[in-house]
Design an enzyme around this catalytic site. Structure first.
Site, mmCIF file in Angstrom:
data_model
loop_
_atom_site.group_PDB
_atom_site.id
_atom_site.type_symbol
_atom_site.label_atom_id
_atom_site.label_comp_id
_atom_site.label_asym_id
_atom_site.label_seq_id
_atom_site.Cartn_x
_atom_site.Cartn_y
_atom_site.Cartn_z
ATOM 1 N N ASP A 8 0.945 -1.406 0.097
ATOM 2 C CA ASP A 8 -0.139 -0.033 0.119
ATOM 3 C C ASP A 8 0.986 1.057 -0.013
ATOM 4 O OD1 ASP A 8 -0.834 -2.739 1.072
ATOM 5 O OD2 ASP A 8 -2.856 -1.022 1.557
ATOM 6 N N GLU A 37 -4.197 2.492 -3.405
ATOM 7 C CA GLU A 37 -5.420 3.402 -2.468
ATOM 8 C C GLU A 37 -4.968 4.222 -1.865
ATOM 9 O OE1 GLU A 37 -8.450 1.126 -0.599
ATOM 10 O OE2 GLU A 37 -6.760 0.558 1.027
ATOM 11 N N ASN A 38 -3.540 4.355 -1.303
ATOM 12 C CA ASN A 38 -4.230 5.022 -0.317
ATOM 13 C C ASN A 38 -2.587 6.577 -0.689
ATOM 14 O OD1 ASN A 38 -3.207 2.106 1.475
ATOM 15 N ND2 ASN A 38 -5.208 4.372 2.089
ATOM 16 N N ASN A 65 -10.699 -0.802 -0.038
ATOM 17 C CA ASN A 65 -11.759 0.030 0.180
ATOM 18 C C ASN A 65 -11.485 1.535 -0.019
ATOM 19 O OD1 ASN A 65 -9.377 -0.540 1.950
ATOM 20 N ND2 ASN A 65 -10.602 0.824 3.556
ATOM 21 N N HIS A 66 -10.734 2.355 -0.399
ATOM 22 C CA HIS A 66 -10.865 3.734 -0.510
ATOM 23 C C HIS A 66 -11.010 3.848 -2.197
ATOM 24 C CE1 HIS A 66 -9.742 5.132 3.260
ATOM 25 N NE2 HIS A 66 -8.894 4.009 3.330
ATOM 26 N N HIS A 148 -7.426 -8.288 0.128
ATOM 27 C CA HIS A 148 -7.498 -6.921 0.523
ATOM 28 C C HIS A 148 -8.482 -7.270 1.890
ATOM 29 C CE1 HIS A 148 -6.419 -2.821 0.772
ATOM 30 N NE2 HIS A 148 -7.062 -1.980 1.034
ATOM 31 N N HIS A 173 -4.453 -4.538 3.011
ATOM 32 C CA HIS A 173 -4.669 -3.452 3.766
ATOM 33 C C HIS A 173 -4.403 -2.940 5.550
ATOM 34 C CE1 HIS A 173 -8.239 -1.398 5.240
ATOM 35 N NE2 HIS A 173 -8.763 -2.299 5.906
ATOM 36 N N HIS A 175 -1.199 -2.889 6.635
ATOM 37 C CA HIS A 175 -0.338 -2.275 6.199
ATOM 38 C C HIS A 175 0.664 -2.046 7.167
ATOM 39 C CE1 HIS A 175 -2.662 1.845 4.931
ATOM 40 N NE2 HIS A 175 -2.742 0.775 4.208
HETATM 41 FE FE LIG Z 1 -7.346 -0.249 2.550
#
Ligand SMILES: [Fe+2]
Length: 272
Positions: A8, A37-38, A65-66, A148, A173, A175
């Site tokens: 991520d 996604e981050n 999810n983002h 994820h 996810h 991290h």
């Molecule tokens: Fe995530």
């Protein structure tokens, strides 16, 4: 085939670390995947971040999810199959949940993503979705399934579900890189590949605001951590569908801190 999966990528320091690392390492890999996604300060991805990762040498950027945190995400997903969101979103969601592309060595590789359901937003069945991703790959062609998910148990059980069928089952996810990489029946596993971001942080966010919220139960807007990022990844060696090796990587972009700070200003100016 040598495949790099980068964990991520968090905020501008994460994007800078990817650029710095791939500047010298890209030539060692036939295909590079990164979870992005981050990128936008923890909340999704913009076109500029996607472009930056692609220009750095990333072949496929995955989400999670983002996925839809940034307003341009839906359109961006429609523009390119190299941005992959979880297949477990409802039918009709923009974009793709898996993609098959040529790698640098001339062979084809399928990359797909599912999202877990434990301690996360309700989604379609990740087991069924994982089956669909594996079935989409050609016979004896490599297929990577990214899981994820929040719960270690769910990631492990999805790994078991795909054992001997997927080339790799890569957790994202949470991290924090786990040290459980292994090979089972030709499937490479890791519960979480880790984050590419500022390690001295609350999984990417500055400690100060998160600490305040946790201690006082009063809201304070979170801010992405700044500083030098650590890149977390796994390097895979694949032969046809089977994985031959999985190696964990953790690389700190120490000597390129100035570069990271500069990029941080450029990208944060856009949207945080
Ligand atoms: Fe995530």
């Amino acid at each position: 085939m040598r495949v790099l999966f980068i964990g991520d990528v968090y905020g501008a320091p994460g994007v800078s670390a990817v650029k710095s690392f791939l500047r010298s390492a890209r030539a060692s890999f036939d295909f590079v995947i990164a979870n992005g996604e981050n990128c936008a300060g923890g909340f999704g991805i913009t076109r500029a971040h996607f472009r930056a990762l692609r220009d750095a040498g990333v072949d496929v950027v995955t989400l999670g999810n983002h996925t839809f945190d940034q307003p341009e995400a839906a359109q961006l997903l429609e523009e390119t199959p190299r941005l992959v969101r979880p297949l477990t979103y409802p039918r009709g969601t923009p974009g793709v949940g898996f993609v098959t592309l040529p790698a640098r060595d001339g062979s084809r590789i399928t990359v797909g993503q599912v999202m877990g359901r434990l301690f996360m937003e309700a989604m379609d069945d990740p087991f069924e979705a994982a089956d669909a991703i594996v079935e989409a790959a050609g016979p004896d062609e490599p297929v990577i399934v990214e899981v994820h998910a929040e719960a270690t148990s769910e990631k492990k059980v999805l790994g078991y579900h795909l054992e001997g069928r997927a080339s790799a089952v890569i957790g994202t996810h949470t991290h924090v890189q786990t040290a459980d990489e292994a090979l089972y029946q030709g499937t490479a596993w890791i519960t979480d590949v880790g984050m590419t971001g500022v390690e001295h942080s609350s999984i990417g966010m500055r400690f100060e605001e998160v600490h305040h919220r946790m201690r006082t139960k009063q809201p304070r807007r979170f801010k992405p951590a700044v500083g030098t990022a650590t890149l977390c990844a796994v390097a895979l060696t694949l032969e046809g569908r089977r994985a031959r090796s999985i190696e964990r990587l953790r690389w700190r972009a120490d000597d390129l801190a100035d570069d990271a700070v500069q990029d941080s200003h450029a990208l944060h100016g856009e949207r945080t």
